[in-house]
Write a protein that holds these residues in place. Structure first.
Motif, PDB file in Angstrom:
ATOM      1  N   LEU A 132       0.821  -1.213   0.000  1.00  0.00           N
ATOM      2  CA  LEU A 132       0.000   0.000   0.000  1.00  0.00           C
ATOM      3  C   LEU A 132       0.854   1.261   0.000  1.00  0.00           C
ATOM      4  CD1 LEU A 132      -2.846  -0.996   2.474  1.00  0.00           C
ATOM      5  CD2 LEU A 132      -3.027  -0.655   0.006  1.00  0.00           C
ATOM      6  N   ILE A 133       1.928   1.248   0.760  1.00  0.00           N
ATOM      7  CA  ILE A 133       2.826   2.408   0.767  1.00  0.00           C
ATOM      8  C   ILE A 133       3.426   2.613  -0.621  1.00  0.00           C
ATOM      9  CG2 ILE A 133       5.031   3.271   1.664  1.00  0.00           C
ATOM     10  CD1 ILE A 133       4.258   1.975   4.350  1.00  0.00           C
ATOM     11  N   TYR A 170       2.173   1.665  -3.481  1.00  0.00           N
ATOM     12  CA  TYR A 170       1.112   2.088  -4.381  1.00  0.00           C
ATOM     13  C   TYR A 170       0.812   3.573  -4.207  1.00  0.00           C
ATOM     14  CZ  TYR A 170      -3.391   2.085  -6.789  1.00  0.00           C
ATOM     15  OH  TYR A 170      -4.423   2.361  -7.636  1.00  0.00           O
ATOM     16  N   LEU A 171       0.737   4.039  -2.964  1.00  0.00           N
ATOM     17  CA  LEU A 171       0.464   5.459  -2.714  1.00  0.00           C
ATOM     18  C   LEU A 171       1.605   6.338  -3.215  1.00  0.00           C
ATOM     19  CD1 LEU A 171      -1.115   5.251   0.853  1.00  0.00           C
ATOM     20  CD2 LEU A 171      -2.283   5.688  -1.323  1.00  0.00           C
ATOM     21  N   VAL A 172       2.831   5.906  -3.020  1.00  0.00           N
ATOM     22  CA  VAL A 172       3.972   6.674  -3.526  1.00  0.00           C
ATOM     23  C   VAL A 172       3.915   6.746  -5.040  1.00  0.00           C
ATOM     24  CG1 VAL A 172       6.491   6.632  -3.782  1.00  0.00           C
ATOM     25  CG2 VAL A 172       5.455   6.246  -1.548  1.00  0.00           C
ATOM     26  N   LYS A 173       3.564   5.655  -5.685  1.00  0.00           N
ATOM     27  CA  LYS A 173       3.459   5.654  -7.150  1.00  0.00           C
ATOM     28  C   LYS A 173       2.331   6.577  -7.605  1.00  0.00           C
ATOM     29  CE  LYS A 173       4.756   3.939 -11.094  1.00  0.00           C
ATOM     30  NZ  LYS A 173       6.078   4.218 -11.642  1.00  0.00           N
ATOM     31  N   LEU A 174       1.195   6.561  -6.904  1.00  0.00           N
ATOM     32  CA  LEU A 174       0.085   7.448  -7.261  1.00  0.00           C
ATOM     33  C   LEU A 174       0.476   8.916  -7.137  1.00  0.00           C
ATOM     34  CD1 LEU A 174      -3.097   5.781  -5.738  1.00  0.00           C
ATOM     35  CD2 LEU A 174      -2.516   6.054  -8.144  1.00  0.00           C
ATOM     36  N   ILE A 175       1.276   9.244  -6.137  1.00  0.00           N
ATOM     37  CA  ILE A 175       1.732  10.628  -5.969  1.00  0.00           C
ATOM     38  C   ILE A 175       2.793  10.966  -7.010  1.00  0.00           C
ATOM     39  CG2 ILE A 175       2.952  12.174  -4.381  1.00  0.00           C
ATOM     40  CD1 ILE A 175       1.540  10.631  -2.103  1.00  0.00           C
ATOM     41  N   HIS A 176       3.633  10.005  -7.345  1.00  0.00           N
ATOM     42  CA  HIS A 176       4.753  10.252  -8.252  1.00  0.00           C
ATOM     43  C   HIS A 176       4.297  10.487  -9.695  1.00  0.00           C
ATOM     44  CE1 HIS A 176       8.509  10.020 -10.291  1.00  0.00           C
ATOM     45  NE2 HIS A 176       8.369   8.787 -10.708  1.00  0.00           N
TER      46      HIS A 176
END
Length: 72
Positions: free
Chosen positions: A50-51, A53-59
């Motif tokens: 999940l971490i 995935y969230l970093v990728k969504l922000i990136h």
């Protein structure tokens, strides 16, 4: 010089002795302990996923903004 050779020989022997003592003290986990370990590892995988995935969504949006600005 002979003392250096003695140290060179004694270090691996001490390592092997400590390793065998460690293995003799280890025990196989029972079913309850094994399931608890599996749950903890699975939860760790989910949290790390999940971490990531969230970093990728922000990136992705930040990367698109930077690419758009450099193309101007």
């Amino acid at each position: 010089m002979s003392e250096r050779m003695r140290e060179f020989v004694e270090e691996p022997i001490a390592f092997l002795n400590e390793g065998t003592q460690f293995l003799n003290r280890c025990t196989k986990p029972d079913k309850k302990e094994f399931i608890q370990i599996c749950r903890a590892v699975g939860l760790g995988f989910v949290i790390m996923g999940l971490i990531g995935y969230l970093v990728k969504l922000i990136h992705i949006p930040i990367n698109n903004i930077l690419v758009y600005v450099t193309c101007l």
